[in-house]
Design a protein around this motif. Structure first.
Motif, PDB file in Angstrom:
ATOM      1  N   LEU A  25     -12.201  76.746  23.669  1.00 34.01           N
ATOM      2  CA  LEU A  25     -10.989  76.154  23.104  1.00 34.01           C
ATOM      3  C   LEU A  25     -10.036  77.198  22.526  1.00 34.01           C
ATOM      4  CD1 LEU A  25     -12.204  72.914  21.322  1.00 34.01           C
ATOM      5  CD2 LEU A  25     -10.830  73.131  23.386  1.00 34.01           C
ATOM      6  N   ARG A  26     -10.555  78.333  22.168  1.00 34.88           N
ATOM      7  CA  ARG A  26      -9.714  79.368  21.567  1.00 34.88           C
ATOM      8  C   ARG A  26      -8.514  79.734  22.434  1.00 34.88           C
ATOM      9  NH1 ARG A  26     -10.687  85.388  20.950  1.00 34.88           N
ATOM     10  NH2 ARG A  26     -11.986  84.946  22.735  1.00 34.88           N
ATOM     11  N   PRO A  27      -8.690  79.973  23.743  1.00 36.54           N
ATOM     12  CA  PRO A  27      -7.518  80.306  24.556  1.00 36.54           C
ATOM     13  C   PRO A  27      -6.580  79.119  24.793  1.00 36.54           C
ATOM     14  CG  PRO A  27      -9.552  80.845  25.742  1.00 36.54           C
ATOM     15  CD  PRO A  27      -9.923  80.142  24.499  1.00 36.54           C
ATOM     16  N   VAL A  34      -2.382  76.079  31.780  1.00 36.25           N
ATOM     17  CA  VAL A  34      -3.675  76.181  32.447  1.00 36.25           C
ATOM     18  C   VAL A  34      -4.801  76.251  31.418  1.00 36.25           C
ATOM     19  CG1 VAL A  34      -5.100  77.637  33.935  1.00 36.25           C
ATOM     20  CG2 VAL A  34      -2.699  77.266  34.483  1.00 36.25           C
ATOM     21  N   ASP A  35      -4.615  77.039  30.369  1.00 38.31           N
ATOM     22  CA  ASP A  35      -5.628  77.160  29.330  1.00 38.31           C
ATOM     23  C   ASP A  35      -5.812  75.844  28.584  1.00 38.31           C
ATOM     24  OD1 ASP A  35      -6.171  79.798  29.919  1.00 38.31           O
ATOM     25  OD2 ASP A  35      -4.667  80.557  28.517  1.00 38.31           O
ATOM     26  N   ALA A  36      -4.726  75.113  28.368  1.00 40.90           N
ATOM     27  CA  ALA A  36      -4.821  73.816  27.695  1.00 40.90           C
ATOM     28  C   ALA A  36      -5.589  72.814  28.552  1.00 40.90           C
ATOM     29  CB  ALA A  36      -3.431  73.291  27.368  1.00 40.90           C
ATOM     30  N   VAL A  37      -5.352  72.821  29.855  1.00 36.73           N
ATOM     31  CA  VAL A  37      -6.068  71.909  30.758  1.00 36.73           C
ATOM     32  C   VAL A  37      -7.551  72.261  30.799  1.00 36.73           C
ATOM     33  CG1 VAL A  37      -6.334  71.244  33.179  1.00 36.73           C
ATOM     34  CG2 VAL A  37      -4.062  71.338  32.161  1.00 36.73           C
ATOM     35  N   LEU A  83     -16.165  76.571  33.707  1.00 37.81           N
ATOM     36  CA  LEU A  83     -14.880  76.632  33.016  1.00 37.81           C
ATOM     37  C   LEU A  83     -14.698  77.975  32.318  1.00 37.81           C
ATOM     38  CD1 LEU A  83     -14.692  73.034  31.532  1.00 37.81           C
ATOM     39  CD2 LEU A  83     -13.204  74.004  33.283  1.00 37.81           C
ATOM     40  N   GLY A  84     -15.782  78.518  31.779  1.00 35.18           N
ATOM     41  CA  GLY A  84     -15.714  79.850  31.176  1.00 35.18           C
ATOM     42  C   GLY A  84     -15.362  80.912  32.201  1.00 35.18           C
ATOM     43  N   LEU A  89     -11.511  84.627  34.840  1.00 31.76           N
ATOM     44  CA  LEU A  89     -10.774  85.005  36.040  1.00 31.76           C
ATOM     45  C   LEU A  89      -9.277  84.764  35.890  1.00 31.76           C
ATOM     46  CD1 LEU A  89     -13.147  83.740  38.867  1.00 31.76           C
ATOM     47  CD2 LEU A  89     -12.831  86.061  38.020  1.00 31.76           C
ATOM     48  N   GLY A  90      -8.930  83.793  35.038  1.00 33.91           N
ATOM     49  CA  GLY A  90      -7.510  83.515  34.812  1.00 33.91           C
ATOM     50  C   GLY A  90      -6.861  84.470  33.826  1.00 33.91           C
TER      51      GLY A  90
END
Length: 93
Positions: A25-27, A34-37, A83-84, A89-90
């Motif tokens: 959740l930190r990012p 993208v990070d929120a999704v 997801l991690g 990778l993102g």
């Protein structure tokens, strides 16, 4: 003693998944969509695992669903791991 050890093992598993969720959740608060999704998806997976394990532990809900808590937890852990990887990778900031 066996039921108590089993209950404690499930609690440790949920605690570990909670720690992974918090790290993912930190990012999500960087402002990138993208990070929120990915963070929202991680919360949804964690809530599904939490609900399945709660039903198993309390005996609430349909009895036929009790045997799904272990596979769902395994899939949830694998999903949070993926997801991690997607965060790394993102380019997590």
């Amino acid at each position: 003693m066996q039921p108590e050890r089993t209950r404690l093992a499930w609690r440790r598993t949920l605690l570990a998944l909670t720690a992974v969720l918090l790290l993912q959740l930190r990012p999500a608060f960087t402002g990138r969509a993208v990070d929120a999704v990915l963070g929202g998806t991680a919360v949804a997976v964690w809530l599904a695992v939490l609900a399945a394990d709660w039903r198993r532990a309390t005996g609430a809900g349909p009895r036929r669903l009790a045997h799904w808590s272990m596979p769902l937890t395994a899939l949830g852990a694998a999903g949070l791991a993926l997801l991690g990887v997607a965060h790394v990778l993102g380019g997590v900031h």
